[in-house]
Structures are given as C-alpha cells and as structure tokens.
Design an enzyme around this catalytic site. Structure first.
Site, PDB file in Angstrom:
ATOM      1  N   ALA A 211      42.361  26.300  80.193  1.00  0.00           N
ATOM      2  CA  ALA A 211      41.734  25.886  81.458  1.00  0.00           C
ATOM      3  C   ALA A 211      40.271  26.336  81.522  1.00  0.00           C
ATOM      4  O   ALA A 211      39.932  27.388  80.989  1.00  0.00           O
ATOM      5  CB  ALA A 211      42.512  26.494  82.623  1.00  0.00           C
ATOM      6  N   PRO A 212      39.403  25.558  82.139  1.00  0.00           N
ATOM      7  CA  PRO A 212      39.682  24.303  82.840  1.00  0.00           C
ATOM      8  C   PRO A 212      39.784  23.071  81.938  1.00  0.00           C
ATOM      9  O   PRO A 212      40.001  21.969  82.445  1.00  0.00           O
ATOM     10  CB  PRO A 212      38.472  24.168  83.778  1.00  0.00           C
ATOM     11  N   GLY A 213      39.612  23.236  80.621  1.00  0.00           N
ATOM     12  CA  GLY A 213      39.918  22.086  79.766  1.00  0.00           C
ATOM     13  C   GLY A 213      38.765  21.564  78.929  1.00  0.00           C
ATOM     14  O   GLY A 213      38.839  20.461  78.401  1.00  0.00           O
ATOM     15  N   GLY A 214      37.713  22.348  78.784  1.00  0.00           N
ATOM     16  CA  GLY A 214      36.574  21.894  77.969  1.00  0.00           C
ATOM     17  C   GLY A 214      36.988  21.609  76.525  1.00  0.00           C
ATOM     18  O   GLY A 214      36.698  20.534  75.986  1.00  0.00           O
ATOM     19  N   ASP A 230      47.934  27.391  79.711  1.00  0.00           N
ATOM     20  CA  ASP A 230      47.133  28.250  80.603  1.00  0.00           C
ATOM     21  C   ASP A 230      47.795  28.273  81.970  1.00  0.00           C
ATOM     22  O   ASP A 230      48.142  27.204  82.501  1.00  0.00           O
ATOM     23  CB  ASP A 230      45.693  27.687  80.722  1.00  0.00           C
ATOM     24  N   ASP A 267      40.781  30.194  73.074  1.00  0.00           N
ATOM     25  CA  ASP A 267      39.554  30.691  73.699  1.00  0.00           C
ATOM     26  C   ASP A 267      39.927  31.560  74.896  1.00  0.00           C
ATOM     27  O   ASP A 267      39.336  31.472  75.963  1.00  0.00           O
ATOM     28  CB  ASP A 267      38.706  29.467  74.130  1.00  0.00           C
ATOM     29  N   LYS A 297      36.564  38.154  71.184  1.00  0.00           N
ATOM     30  CA  LYS A 297      35.687  38.879  72.116  1.00  0.00           C
ATOM     31  C   LYS A 297      35.221  40.183  71.488  1.00  0.00           C
ATOM     32  O   LYS A 297      36.031  40.933  70.931  1.00  0.00           O
ATOM     33  CB  LYS A 297      36.444  39.217  73.409  1.00  0.00           C
TER      34      LYS A 297
END
Ligand SMILES: C[S@@+](CC[C@H](N)C(=O)[O-])C[C@H]1O[C@@H](n2cnc3c(N)ncnc32)[C@H](O)[C@@H]1O
Length: 341
Positions: A211-214, A230, A267, A297
């Site tokens: 999310a949000p879905g890129g 998600d 991600d 990260k």
C-alpha cells in the site's frame, strides 16, 4: 594519472569513500560537497581498469563518477567561466567531431559558479556544435561533465558507461507518469533499469508492504498479475483491477503454495532483520530461480555492517545478486536476489 569527481546520495559519501578505500589500494579521497561529492585519486591505476572493475562489481553507494580532464579556479564572472569551459572543450575537438555529446552541468551549493545547469549547457553547446558535435540529452557517444565546486571548476569527457550512470551525477529522473500512485513507484522503475530486469518478463508477482500501490501499479502496467499484501488500503484507482488481488494481512501470517510466484517485491518500511525473516519464510512461494527486489532500511549506525549482516541472512534462502543504493532510495538500499534452487 586520472582523478575523478565521484557522487553518492546525500549523506552517504563517507560510505562510498569507504567502499572505494577498501577496493582500491592507495586510493585518496577528499570531500568537495560534504556528504555527497568527493574527489577520488587512484594513483597509477589505469582508467579502463578502474572502470572495468567498478562496472563488474558496482559499489553500493557510489552513484556516479567522471574523470577530471581540466581543473581551473572557479570564478563568479560569467565570461571568464564560459571562456574556461570553452578552452577545455576546444582541446577535445577530435573526440567531439561527428559525435553526439551530452553536456551535464552541476554545481555544489557553495559554488560561486555564475550559471544554472541549463545556462551552463547553453554556454558550452555552441562550441560543441562549432567543433562538429551534436549536443543531445540522451544516447550520447560522450558525456561532457562540468562540476563547479567551491574553489574549482572540473570538466571531463567520458563514455556514458564509464560514469556508471548516464544521468547528471547519477540523478535518475522519471517523468511523473499519469496516474502515478506514490513516489515509491520511482524506486521500482529505477531498480528495473539499474538491475537490467525488465518487469514485463514476469507473470506472477507477490508485493509485500504494497500500500498504497505504487509498486503494484508499475507491475500491473507491465502486464504482471499481482498479489498485494498490506493491512493498509490500496489506492482507489486500483480497486477492481482484474489482475490485482489485495490481501489485507500482515505478511508474517501468510503462506502460499510452493512456486506460486516468479517475482517477489518487498518495500515494507520495517526493521531489515524482521523483513528478512518474513521474506525468507515466503521464499518457497517463489519458483526456483525466481527473483526478488527488496528495500533494505538502513536504520542502524553502520550501514556497511548492516548490509553485510543482511546479505548473510538473505543468503540462506537466496543468492544476493546485487545491492545498490538507488537515487530514489533515501535511508535505504535495494537488493536484487534470486531464490536458491
Ligand atoms: C513504504 S510503504 C510501501 C509503499 C509501496 N511500495 C508503494 O509503492 O506504494 C510500506 C508499507 O509496508 C506495510 N507493512 C509494514 N509492515 C508490514 C507487514 N508486516 N505486512 C504487510 N505490510 C506491511 C505498511 O502498511 C506500508 O503500507
């Protein structure tokens, strides 16, 4: 003996320098724009050898470099600056004639350089034309790089592949495509190029932390079938997409039939060790040899150590093919992995 202007993402130059120090015996490094741009001296190492070695195994944090062909005192006077650039470009007449030349101009924030990037290009382009060259933005035979620092003006000519990136300073720019759902999408678009991994070659993808879905939208655009995981909502524009299935779950709670996917992307903005455990648990859901693109990260103090530790952890289930800090990565790097057979 050639020296280079080298660039990393802001704040990561110390790690780019450390990587080069470890790889090139006798390398000398000095900062130009703190945290981002530095000068690399490699002693007697021939240019071709250095570039071949860097291209064969790309450093994680080095984004771009170019050889210094000319170094002059910086001036804030437009005429003097244009004259300095022109006089070096005229020494390159033989290489420029009949070739496509990209002119890339950058400056540090504290540089008195009197031009913007576009103005700097406009100052040089007529000389390139006069010498029979064709100034272009992309697909150049040569890149003429200008970097204006606080005290010096550096110019160099190199082949695009020798710069590690054909973007000015390695700053990859995508046009903001219609309907782009999140800036995170740029990371996947950049990974696709950096890893030379056309996403339309995959059939079934698992997108963890979607999310949000890129990332999902990039994959859907490439014709891939996507299972997005998600707990958060996906962008309304993706609702009802015939090739998208959204599972509103914690990825740690899911399992899939073996070999369900040929691509896994992840991600999740989470502790990289937790992420690694989740991704590794789901590794059997990938076909043998299936690929993974994973954001890692850098939330601990020693990024190089974190990367070394995580590479080892990922190596239980995957071959770690590449680790790269992409231009669109902030406090993170991107991994390309392949599920072990
Ligand atoms: C940086 S965002 C991802 C952005 C996304 N790649 C895009 O392009 O729009 C991180 C997402 O990871 C999700 N996330 C974090 N931990 C998760 C978990 N254990 N399982 C599933 N999703 C998780 C969060 O809800 C958040 O939406």
């Amino acid at each position: 003996m050639t020296d280079y202007i080298a660039t990393s993402n802001p704040g990561f130059a110390p790690y780019a320098m450390e990587e080069l120090r470890r790889r090139i015996p006798g390398a000398k490094l000095s900062g130009l724009a703190p945290g981002e741009t530095f000068r690399l001296s490699v002693g007697g190492l021939p240019n071709e050898e250095l570039i071949a070695s860097l291209r064969k195994e790309e450093p994680i944090f080095l984004r771009h470099l170019f050889p210094i062909g000319s170094e002059t005192d910086i001036s804030s006077d437009p005429e003097a600056t244009a004259a300095a650039m022109e006089s070096f470009v005229r020494t390159l007449a033989d290489q420029i004639a009949g070739r496509k030349i990209a002119i890339q101009v950058r400056k540090s924030q504290d540089s008195p350089f009197p031009f913007s990037s576009a103005e700097g290009r406009d100052a040089v382009a007529p000389v390139v034309r006069e010498l029979g060259g064709d100034p272009v933005a992309k697909d150049a035979h040569w890149i003429l790089s200008v970097y204006a620092a606080k005290k010096s003006l550096y110019i160099g000519l190199s082949e695009p592949k020798a710069n590690l990136s054909d973007w000015p300073g390695g700053a990859v720019r995508f046009r903001r495509e219609e309907g782009l759902i999140s800036r995170a999408a740029f990371k996947l678009l950049e990974a696709e190029r950096a890893f030379n991994l056309p996403l339309d070659g995959f059939v079934n993808a698992l997108d963890l932390g979607a999310a949000p879905g890129g990332w999902s939208s990039v994959l859907l655009e490439r014709g891939v079938k996507v299972t997005a995981v998600d707990p958060a909502e996906m962008h309304p524009s993706l609702e009802g997409h015939p090739r998208l299935r959204h599972l509103r779950n914690n990825a740690a709670e899911l399992s899939f039939a073996p070999g369900s996917f040929d691509l896994l992307v992840c991600d999740m903005s989470w502790d990289p060790h937790h992420t690694c455990r989740i991704v590794s648990e789901l590794a059997p859901a990938l076909t043998a040899g299936g690929k993974g693109i994973i954001t890692l990260k850098l939330m601990y103090k020693k990024p190089l150590q974190t990367i070394a530790d995580l590479t080892e952890e990922y190596s239980e289930a995957f071959d770690v093919l590449k680790v790269k800090q992409l231009f669109h990565n902030r406090e993170e790097v991107t991994l390309l992995v392949r599920r072990k057979p």
